[in-house]
Design an enzyme around this catalytic site. Structure first.
Site, PDB file in Angstrom:
ATOM      1  N   SER A 245       0.845  -1.192   0.000  1.00 25.66           N
ATOM      2  CA  SER A 245       0.000   0.000   0.000  1.00 25.66           C
ATOM      3  C   SER A 245       0.877   1.238   0.000  1.00 25.66           C
ATOM      4  O   SER A 245       2.108   1.144   0.072  1.00 25.66           O
ATOM      5  CB  SER A 245      -0.898   0.005   1.233  1.00 25.66           C
ATOM      6  OG  SER A 245      -0.121   0.357   2.368  1.00 25.66           O
ATOM      7  N   LYS A 246       0.229   2.394  -0.065  1.00 24.74           N
ATOM      8  CA  LYS A 246       0.960   3.672  -0.111  1.00 24.74           C
ATOM      9  C   LYS A 246       1.962   3.774   1.035  1.00 24.74           C
ATOM     10  O   LYS A 246       3.016   4.378   0.895  1.00 24.74           O
ATOM     11  CB  LYS A 246      -0.030   4.834  -0.013  1.00 24.74           C
ATOM     12  CG  LYS A 246      -0.725   5.111  -1.329  1.00 24.74           C
ATOM     13  CD  LYS A 246      -0.826   6.622  -1.550  1.00 24.74           C
ATOM     14  CE  LYS A 246      -1.454   6.933  -2.899  1.00 24.74           C
ATOM     15  NZ  LYS A 246      -2.906   6.875  -2.849  1.00 24.74           N
ATOM     16  N   ARG A 247       1.598   3.174   2.183  1.00 27.04           N
ATOM     17  CA  ARG A 247       2.481   3.257   3.352  1.00 27.04           C
ATOM     18  C   ARG A 247       3.836   2.571   3.103  1.00 27.04           C
ATOM     19  O   ARG A 247       4.794   2.814   3.802  1.00 27.04           O
ATOM     20  CB  ARG A 247       1.797   2.644   4.576  1.00 27.04           C
ATOM     21  CG  ARG A 247       1.112   3.680   5.449  1.00 27.04           C
ATOM     22  CD  ARG A 247       0.206   3.047   6.461  1.00 27.04           C
ATOM     23  NE  ARG A 247      -0.994   2.531   5.814  1.00 27.04           N
ATOM     24  CZ  ARG A 247      -1.447   1.304   5.931  1.00 27.04           C
ATOM     25  NH1 ARG A 247      -0.839   0.448   6.687  1.00 27.04           N
ATOM     26  NH2 ARG A 247      -2.558   0.923   5.304  1.00 27.04           N
TER      27      ARG A 247
END
Ligand code: GLU
Length: 474
Positions: A245-247
């Protein structure tokens, strides 16, 4: 039957590696079967869709080489069609108007939560009388459209990757909203209308859509439309085994590009995220993958993102490039770094630089640091280089080099080193170290003789020898 597949990104973010990998599998499937690949922009979410994201997705797919045969088709251009199908589903009793306010739905969720039940719509407006509807309308309520989901239904399909799949209607959250009060159609509905109208034969998409597929199958049935085959690809996982994910930092194709990964390497790497090529051959270009690709060899298990492997593949493609290709790829990075390079003027010289640093590149970005020695007239001298220049013989060595004209070819460079050795009566290693310190400002780095020729061609040798001379001690 012509195979027809599609990639249907929502332009609510930049092209994500997961979407790009799904696009790649669809593209390979289409090309393998001589079919068609459609690009459809699912842009009905007006609040979150942005033209710059659409632009990023389109340019990313083009850059990767995943060309489409039809599209982009924009869902917002087809709103009348969704309205038409909604009217049909309402008339046939597959859908109905549902008038709850946000507060009422929130209260329903809260009550379910209090009883430790999974949140679901309780289908309470499924059988409103026309009087009840009229009363809600008189209150100014605007209805959403819900599609009926039979709790007793079992939905079964044969997934081309995952085998037999079963979902219980009761696990789908109750009758689902297919259009908002303002008429905006929602994903699970619009996607089916589109896939039917566009005669999609195979829906290949991420495993996170499994529950959606169960819902969508019910809509196909209500429309009396032929069902496509479904294939759900494994998720791309981070190092902890969770969905990337973006994280996790870098996830969009444009970011990989900015980091200096090249398109053939990224498509090759993405193919291996889930697909096992026959005979274990891992380095494959798009044209090489087309005849080999099949959904049977796509794994069920999630695929861990592996930077080392991506770097290995990227190096492979960079090391195969000709100097001219490398220059074309490197120039934007060099210009971004502020190097004054002009391909029209400097092409042969830039190719010399690229040929020298090419074998050391893992990413194009590495080319910025590796080329820094050649890009400005002067270099700065580090401590080791300064110490070398302060050795007793260094001044005389530099004077000798300054007294001769710069070498044009490697043999001339070698001969010059020999002459200076003899004239100054010093060992070769001393001459080389001093020359390296003077020309490069450091004792480590790329091949010295080649660097010398490159700097000579740019006219940087004499100014650097002069600068180094001023650091020497008599
Ligand atoms: N717009 C959906 C997405 O981006 C499409 C999924 C599908 O392929 O049906 O996830």
């Amino acid at each position: 039957m012509t195979v027809r597949v599609r990639i249907a990104p929502s332009p609510t973010g930049n092209l994500h590696i997961g979407t790009a990998r799904t696009a790649l599998f669809n593209w390979l499937f289409a090309r393998h079967h001589g079919g068609e690949f459609i690009l459809r922009m699912e842009d009905t979410d007006r609040e979150r869709s942005r033209p710059e994201f659409a632009e990023n997705i389109i340019s990313g797919l083009k850059w990767l080489g995943l060309d489409w045969d039809i599209g982009p088709i924009w869902q917002t251009q087809r709103l009348h069609r969704y309205q038409e199908v909604i009217a049909q589903l309402l008339a046939q009793g597959f859908a109905y108007r549902s008038y709850e306010t946000e507060e009422e739905l929130e209260a329903m969720r809260a009550a379910q939560e209090a009883q430790k039940l999974a949140p679901r719509y309780n289908n309470q407006h499924r059988h409103l009388t026309s009087e009840q509807e009229a009363a809600f309308q008189a209150q100014g309520r605007k209805p959403v459209i819900r599609f009926k989901i039979d709790d007793e239904r079992e939905i079964v399909w044969h997934d081309l990757i995952r085998g037999e799949m079963r979902w219980r209607g009761a696990d789908l959250g109750g009758d689902m909203v297919i259009a908002r009060a303002d008429g905006q159609p929602l994903y699970n509905f619009a996607v089916v209308v589109d896939d039917v109208d566009m005669q999609i034969t195979h829906v290949i998409r991420g495993e996170d859509h499994l529950a959606n597929t169960a819902k969508q199958i019910l809509i196909y049935e209500a429309l009396g439309a032929p069902m496509p085959a479904f294939a759900h690809t494994p998720l791309i996982l981070n190092s902890e085994g969770r969905k990337l994910s973006k994280r996790d930092g870098v996830t969009s194709i444009s970011e990989f590009r900015q980091m200096g990964y090249v398109a053939p390497a990224l498509v090759n790497y993405m193919a291996l995220l889930g697909w096992s090529p026959p005979e274990g051959k891992e380095l494959l270009t798009l044209p090489e993958m087309v005849p080999l690709f099949s959904l049977e060899r796509v794994n069920k298990a999630g695929s861990k993102f592996d930077w080392d492997k991506l770097n290995w593949i990227n190096s492979h493609y960079l090391h195969q490039m000709s100097p001219a290709q490398l220059v074309a790829e490197l120039v934007p990075f060099w210009q971004e770094a502020g190097y004054a390079v002009e391909p029209e003027r400097d092409q042969p010289w830039l190719e010399q630089v690229a040929a020298l640093i090419g074998p050391s590149l893992v990413t194009l970005k590495d080319g910025v640091a590796l080329a820094r020695f050649y890009m400005t007239e002067q270099v700065s001298y580090d401590d080791e280089a300064t110490a070398q220049l302060q050795q007793p013989q260094s001044q005389e060595i530099l004077r000798q080099f300054l007294a001769t004209s710069d070498p044009q070819r490697v043999e001339e460079a070698q001969a010059l080193v020999q002459t200076v050795m003899q004239t100054c009566g010093v060992k070769k290693v001393q001459v080389m170290k001093t020359l390296r310190a003077a020309l490069m400002g450091t004792l480590q780095g790329p091949d010295l003789l080649q660097s010398w020729l490159i700097l000579a061609r740019r006219g940087f040798v004499q100014p650097r020898l002069q600068a180094a001379l001023s650091l020497t001690q008599a």
